[in-house]
Structures are given as structure tokens and as C-alpha cells.
Design a protein around this motif. Structure first.
Motif, PDB file in Angstrom:
ATOM      1  N   ARG A 162      -3.219   7.741   3.892  1.00  0.00           N
ATOM      2  CA  ARG A 162      -4.439   7.069   3.835  1.00  0.00           C
ATOM      3  C   ARG A 162      -4.535   6.711   2.038  1.00  0.00           C
ATOM      4  O   ARG A 162      -4.489   5.120   1.679  1.00  0.00           O
ATOM      5  CB  ARG A 162      -5.845   7.661   4.092  1.00  0.00           C
ATOM      6  CG  ARG A 162      -6.536   6.947   5.737  1.00  0.00           C
ATOM      7  CD  ARG A 162      -7.702   8.235   5.410  1.00  0.00           C
ATOM      8  NE  ARG A 162      -8.358   7.783   6.933  1.00  0.00           N
ATOM      9  CZ  ARG A 162      -9.380   7.200   7.113  1.00  0.00           C
ATOM     10  NH1 ARG A 162     -10.490   5.808   5.774  1.00  0.00           N
ATOM     11  NH2 ARG A 162      -9.744   6.505   8.023  1.00  0.00           N
ATOM     12  N   ARG A 163      -4.107   7.573   1.251  1.00  0.00           N
ATOM     13  CA  ARG A 163      -4.701   6.889  -0.005  1.00  0.00           C
ATOM     14  C   ARG A 163      -2.809   7.663  -0.935  1.00  0.00           C
ATOM     15  O   ARG A 163      -3.057   7.362  -2.209  1.00  0.00           O
ATOM     16  CB  ARG A 163      -4.989   7.900  -0.423  1.00  0.00           C
ATOM     17  CG  ARG A 163      -7.128   8.123  -0.072  1.00  0.00           C
ATOM     18  CD  ARG A 163      -7.604   8.958   0.004  1.00  0.00           C
ATOM     19  NE  ARG A 163      -9.054   8.557   0.780  1.00  0.00           N
ATOM     20  CZ  ARG A 163      -9.789   8.990   1.865  1.00  0.00           C
ATOM     21  NH1 ARG A 163      -8.088   9.743   2.691  1.00  0.00           N
ATOM     22  NH2 ARG A 163     -10.719   8.775   2.089  1.00  0.00           N
ATOM     23  N   GLU A 164      -2.596   7.127  -0.286  1.00  0.00           N
ATOM     24  CA  GLU A 164      -0.969   7.185  -0.827  1.00  0.00           C
ATOM     25  C   GLU A 164       0.186   6.502  -0.634  1.00  0.00           C
ATOM     26  O   GLU A 164       0.573   6.419   0.590  1.00  0.00           O
ATOM     27  CB  GLU A 164      -0.669   8.669  -1.420  1.00  0.00           C
ATOM     28  CG  GLU A 164       0.769   9.019  -1.865  1.00  0.00           C
ATOM     29  CD  GLU A 164       1.362  10.630  -1.890  1.00  0.00           C
ATOM     30  OE1 GLU A 164       2.385  11.047  -2.075  1.00  0.00           O
ATOM     31  OE2 GLU A 164       0.514  11.180  -1.102  1.00  0.00           O
ATOM     32  N   GLN A 165       0.590   5.606  -1.030  1.00  0.00           N
ATOM     33  CA  GLN A 165       2.432   5.139  -1.431  1.00  0.00           C
ATOM     34  C   GLN A 165       2.580   5.857  -0.774  1.00  0.00           C
ATOM     35  O   GLN A 165       3.655   6.406  -2.507  1.00  0.00           O
ATOM     36  CB  GLN A 165       2.135   3.049  -1.597  1.00  0.00           C
ATOM     37  CG  GLN A 165       1.122   2.549  -1.544  1.00  0.00           C
ATOM     38  CD  GLN A 165       1.379   2.339  -0.139  1.00  0.00           C
ATOM     39  OE1 GLN A 165       1.966   1.894   0.467  1.00  0.00           O
ATOM     40  NE2 GLN A 165      -0.711   2.005   0.223  1.00  0.00           N
TER      41      GLN A 165
ATOM     42  N   SER B 247      -8.966  -4.230   5.066  1.00  0.00           N
ATOM     43  CA  SER B 247      -9.220  -2.858   4.141  1.00  0.00           C
ATOM     44  C   SER B 247      -8.234  -2.232   5.754  1.00  0.00           C
ATOM     45  O   SER B 247      -8.367  -3.029   6.432  1.00  0.00           O
ATOM     46  CB  SER B 247     -10.834  -2.292   3.863  1.00  0.00           C
ATOM     47  OG  SER B 247     -11.521  -2.596   4.951  1.00  0.00           O
TER      48      SER B 247
ATOM     49  N   ASP C  11      -5.767   8.199  11.277  1.00  0.00           N
ATOM     50  CA  ASP C  11      -5.711   9.644  11.523  1.00  0.00           C
ATOM     51  C   ASP C  11      -5.238  10.184  12.424  1.00  0.00           C
ATOM     52  O   ASP C  11      -5.958  10.366  12.896  1.00  0.00           O
ATOM     53  CB  ASP C  11      -7.530  10.051  11.342  1.00  0.00           C
ATOM     54  CG  ASP C  11      -7.983   9.404   9.684  1.00  0.00           C
ATOM     55  OD1 ASP C  11      -7.661   9.312   9.307  1.00  0.00           O
ATOM     56  OD2 ASP C  11      -9.480   9.232  10.044  1.00  0.00           O
TER      57      ASP C  11
END
Length: 612
Positions: free
Chosen positions: A87-90, A33, A46
Motif C-alpha cells: 500500500r505505502r511502499e514501491q 487513488s 489488503d
């Protein structure tokens, strides 16, 4: 030696190593991960852009955590290729840059083009990327060496050829350094400078280069790492030689920037004209876009005309930039680059009289080919009793035998060893000398007895304290919590006598580095690094944490005595070694070290040290 078979074998080994490198990244991406990749050091999570600036015409963005702590990404170093992601988007427009600076709390990356707004606004992720460039250059070097007949006799182990002695200007070198310099001057094809720790091999190389330039020879100087190249640049500049550093500005030290090709070209008259042409071209393109948006006849033809003119200006600017680069290179008496950087297109059609390779023992053989292919003769310097080339694939272990080591074994008459060292107190020097250099190293009188306190060497034996090594969760490295606390305590004691910048804590394991860094976070100038990362460096005082402590006697990295040779020879005036005698003494090298420490009164028990 059958060179055809040797070259074929090198190609196989390079492919194995490349496959191992690719597999390492593929496994990390597919099996771990994001948080786990961060724990392995592949990712800095971050982080935010805290500073924006420029670097030799490129955009320089500095990233840090909001809380000011270590951003992680322990495997991200200066020169690493990184991608900025979320973190959560390509993102299709995720920018790629080169790490230019790395401190304990910040990572600065240089981008050829300014990154999109999202990459500098809010929290992002910096991810380490693999690069195939090195593999392509090394395999290409082997192929080209197969055709370079002038080097085949040397690579086959043929007898080296030397001219009659030449006269040279007086210098301050010692007898062995002088012998190395004279043999380098006489070499028709190659010679080797064997430089044990602190013996001044780079000093010899600077004088070799100075003499060659005085004979109006063109010199190419290279090394495997950017740091080693920059060290040579600084030394040459201090000696009155005008060096020209090839390479991405993000990969060089700030003190070296003024000597880079990029900076020299920016100061060139042709380059100044080119920048003006580019500004004019950009204005024409902006005008063309505005004309297309207007109504009325002829707007498209006018826009196309402006675009054609802009393209012509860009083309002329590129010609002027190329002309400036060629002019700067033509005038340079010595050009410096990393070994893989030698393969840049800028040097594609350039030949040199002499190639000088520093730290040649840290390079795989094909990397040194890149320098040899550009020159008629070569001087290689290094120490095959220190760290070898870094390899990932166990199946490619043969690559660990450097060309320097192979030639030193085949033709010892082409090598001069330097024995007088100018770094270490005699007590610190003595055991590595006896164990690895036949007791022949000697300390120059100026350093033989220099010290901070009455004990230049201390071995703190942690046997019985229960300081056992462990593997942190989601990590491949090792750590020893009790030993880390003791190492931090010893560093704090030294801070009473020295400034933070004069002290370093080193250890073979990245996991231990991270633990100790956290314990000493308030001392920004006190370096904490791996042994491998400290090769070629020195400090007034070094604290060395060996980490390994277990009932089975497993030593891991400590098995490589060359790594320990580096570790034990970085300190000038004070060396504190911390380790579990019960574990490490099962190996004869460490058993000998412990016995030596006992014989000079340098052995103490950890029970007698305060680690609070």
C-alpha cells in the motif's frame, strides 16, 4: 473487396483499440487513488497469502482477506496479469503473476519464480496490469495474412469450394448437425456452423475433429477464451480423443491440467533427465559460491570451472526440454489453444491440415487469422446473434463485425444453421426464437417440457416500486438496490427446490453483481456473474436482473439485443427475469418480451413478491 485496404483499415482499428486500453489503465493510475482504483475493480486491497503450493512447476500463491469476504478486484479474472505491491511502499522486486483461480473469496496467482518473502507475509495489494502481447499478435496476424495468398480468395468473398460427399461412420447427430458435419468434411477452404443457444455446435465440432483425425489429418482447435478452449478439451477427452492443450497452466481449468503441454512434457523421459541436470547445475553453482568464500590458492579458478560446468548442464537441460516439447507436439493429433495463444513460439513452424475455431463470433477478425494462417482449411462455429467481440474504443466499433459474420453474409451457402436445441424448456426458448431466429428454433422432446415448477418463465415487473438504478460512488457501473434485494430473494426461493450449484444470478452490470454477491455471500456455490461472463454456460435455474429503471428510459447495455439473447437463453428449466416494464418497454424487443410473458401468464408484479 479490396483486401489491401481492408487489412490497412484493420491495423488502424487495432491501434485505436490498443490506445483505448492503454488510456484506460493510464487514467486509472494517474487520476484515481488506490481506493478508487479498487472501487473500479482494478485492485484487490489488503489481501494476505493464505496458501502456498505448486502448479505445473510454478509457484502458486492464494490470496484472501483476513475476514474471508470478497477481496474485490472485480476486473481481475482467471488469466489476468497481476502485480503484488504494498500500500505505502514501491518495491523494485514486486513480482508479476498470472491469476490461476478465482473464487468469491480467494485469488490464486501463479509465478514463474517464488515471490519474495514480503509478498507472502502480511497484507499486500494485487493490481491488474495491461498487456501489449495481444495487440502485437493481432497486428502481426494482419501483416502475415497480407502475404498468405491462399486465403485471399476466401477473405475477398470468393465462392467456397467443396469436394464430393464422403462416407462417414454412423453417429447420433440430428439432421442439421449431420448436414453441418458433412459440409465440414467436404470443405476445401472453409465452412460455417451457426449454432444458436443450446443447439450443440460444439458437439458438431468434436465430431469434425474426430473424423479429421481418423483421416490422419493434423488439427488445430482454438477459441477466443480459455474457458471455451477448456470446454472443447473436456469434450474431446470424453469422446476418446487425446487433446493437447497449449497455454499457461494458470489459465486452464484444473480438470484440463493433465492434458496441458507442461504436464505432458514433465512426464516425458527427456524432461525427467533435464530436471536431474538442473538439480546438478544448481548444486555446482552453490559449490562455486562456497569456494569463492574460502581462502587459499586456486579457489577462483575452481569456482569458475564449476560455473562453466553448471552453464553446460543448464544448456543441455534446455535442449532436452525442447526435444520433449517437440516430441509431444509431433505425436498430438489435435492441438488446442486460445486464438492469441496460437501465436506462441511453440507453434511457430508448425502447420495443420484443419483449423477449427469455436465461438468465432466473439473474436475480432485478426484473431481468427492467427488460426487460419496455420492451416489449409477451416471450420468456424459461432452465433452472430449472441455477444460480439468486446471492445473499449467507440472509434474501433467496426472490429465488432467478426469474420464469421462477414463470411456468413457474403457466402450463406457455406453455412449450416442448427435449429434443434437441447437446453431450454419450450416456454423459455420461444421468445428468443421468435424475435431473433425467425421462430425456427425447436426444443428437443427431452427438454421441451422439463421444469422445476409450474412456471418455467416468470417476468417480475418492478414498475412503480421505486427501484431506481444508480451509479455507485467511484464506479463506472450501475446498480439497483431494490432489484438486487428482490433478485436475492428469488434465488433463496429456488434454493428450496435446487442446490446452490444449480442456480445462477446474472445481470449486465458489474455493480449489480457485487451487490447481489454480498446479499448471497453464504451460498458459495451459487454463482453471481455478469451476462457477458456467462456466455456459453447454463444452469437449471437463472435469475436475471435487468437493473435499468429511470424516468428518461435510458437502457445502456440493454440496448444490445445480442447481450439479452445470451441472458434469456442460459436457463434450462426456470428463468426469472426482473425489470422495470415502464422503462424497458420503450424498446420494441422488451415490449415484445413483456407481451409474450403476459400471453402465457408469466407476468407478475413486484408488488406481489416478497423481497424481504
Amino acid at each position: 473487396m479490396d483486401l489491401e485496404s481492408h487489412f490497412a483499415r484493420l491495423q488502424v482499428l487495432l491501434n485505436l483499440e490498443s490506445a483505448a486500453e492503454k488510456q484506460r489503465f493510464d487514467d486509472a493510475r494517474s487520476k484515481l487513488s488506490l481506493v478508487e482504483r479498487a472501487a473500479r475493480g482494478f485492485v484487490a486491497l489488503d489481501v494476505e497469502a493464505v496458501e502456498e503450493g505448486g502448479l505445473a512447476g510454478r509457484s502458486l500463491i492464494t490470496y484472501a482477506r483476513e475476514d474471508g469476504l470478497d477481496p474485490g478486484g472485480s476486473q481481475i479474472h482467471v488469466g489476468s496479469l497481476v502485480r503484488v505491491t504494498l500500500r505505502r511502499e514501491q518495491r523494485d522486486d514486486a513480482p508479476t503473476g498470472v491469476v490461476a483461480r478465482r473464487t468469491r473469496s480467494r485469488i490464486a496467482a501463479a509465478f514463474d519464480e517464488p515471490p519474495p518473502d514480503w509478498a507472502t507475509d502480511g497484507r499486500v495489494v494485487l493490481e491488474l496490469l495491461p498487456s501489449s502481447v495481444t495487440h502485437e499478435r493481432l497486428t502481426g496476424a494482419v501483416s502475415r495474412m497480407g502475404e498468405a495468398k491462399r486465403w485471399h480468395e476466401v477473405l475477398s468473398g470468393g465462392a467456397p469450394r467443396f469436394d464430393t460427399p464422403r462416407s462417414g461412420a454412423p453417429n447420433a447427430l440430428n439432421a442439421e448437425q449431420q448436414a453441418a458435419l458433412e459440409l465440414a468434411d467436404r470443405a476445401q477452404d472453409f465452412m460455417l456452423v451457426h449454432g444458436p443457444p443450446g443447439t450443440g455446435k460444439t458437439t458438431v465440432l468434436v465430431e469434425v475433429i474426430r473424423r479429421a483425425i481418423a483421416r490422419r489429418e493434423k488439427v488445430l482447435a482454438a477459441a477466443p477464451s480459455n474457458l471455451a478452449v477448456d470446454n472443447l478439451v473436456e469434450r474431446l477427452a470424453a469422446a476418446g480423443v487425446e487433446p493437447l492443450r497449449i497455454g499457461h497452466p494458470a489459465r486452464v481449468l484444473p480438470s484440463v491440467l493433465e492434458h496441458t503441454l507442461d504436464q505432458r512434457v514433465r512426464d516425458h523421459e527427456s524432461s525427467r533427465i533435464a530436471r536431474k541436470l538442473i538439480d546438478d547445475a544448481l548444486q555446482l553453482r552453490a559449490s562455486a559460491r562456497k569456494r569463492q568464500q574460502r581462502r587459499g590458492p586456486g579457489r577462483f579458478s575452481e569456482a569458475r570451472a564449476h560455473e562453466r560446468e553448471a552453464r553446460a548442464l543448464f544448456a543441455e537441460a534446455r535442449k532436452l526440454e525442447s526435444r520433449a516439447q517437440a516430441d509431444v507436439l509431433d505425436r498430438a493429433p489435435v492441438v488446442l489453444a486460445t486464438l492469441t495463444g496460437v501465436a506462441t513460439k511453440l507453434l511457430a513452424h508448425r502447420e495443420f491440415d484443419l483449423a477449427v475455431v469455436d465461438e468465432a463470433t466473439q473474436s475480432v477478425e485478426p484473431a481468427v487469422y492467427l488460426a487460419l494462417l496455420k492451416a489449409g482449411r477451416a471450420v468456424l462455429a459461432g452465433d452472430h446473434l449472441q455477444l460480439p467481440p468486446t471492445l473499449l474504443s467507440p472509434d474501433a466499433a467496426e472490429l465488432g463485425i467478426s469474420l464469421f459474420e462477414r463470411l456468413a453474409s457474403a457466402r450463406p451457402e457455406a453455412m449450416v444453421t442448427l435449429y434443434e436445441q437441447h437446453r431450454m424448456n419450450e416456454q423459455i426458448m420461444r421468445y428468443p426464437s421468435d424475435a431473433l431466429y425467425e421462430g425456427k428454433l425447436r426444443a428437443h422432446p427431452s427438454v421441451a417440457h422439463h421444469h422445476i415448477d409450474s412456471m418455467p418463465l416468470v417476468f417480475i415487473d418492478t414498475a412503480g416500486r421505486g427501484f431506481e438504478d444508480e451509479t455507485p460512488e467511484a464506479s463506472e457501473s450501475k446498480m439497483n438496490i431494490g432489484e438486487a434485494e428482490l433478485a436475492a430473494s428469488e434465488a433463496r426461493k429456488l434454493l428450496v427446490l435446487l442446490s446452490p450449484g444449480q442456480i445462477a444470478v446474472i445481470t449486465p452490470y458489474e455493480g449489480q453483481v457485487q451487490r447481489i454477491r454480498a446479499l448471497l455471500a453464504e451460498f458459495a456455490e451459487l454463482e453471481v456473474d455478469t451476462v457477458d461472463g456467462f456466455q456459453g454456460r447454463e444452469k437449471e435455474a437463472i435469475v436475471l436482473s435487468l437493473v435499468r429503471s429511470n424516468d428518461s428510459g435510458e437502457l445502456g447495455f440493454l440496448e444490445d439485443i445480442r447481450r439479452m439473447n445470451v441472458a434469456l437463453t442460459r436457463a434450462r428449466k426456470k428463468l426469472v427475469v426482473i425489470g422495470d416494464g415502464a422503462t424497458i418497454a420503450r424498446h420494441p424487443f422488451y415490449d415484445g418480451f413483456i407481451r409474450y410473458a403476459q400471453s402465457i401468464g408469466a407476468w407478475v408484479s413486484a408488488w406481489d413478491r416478497d423481497s424481504a
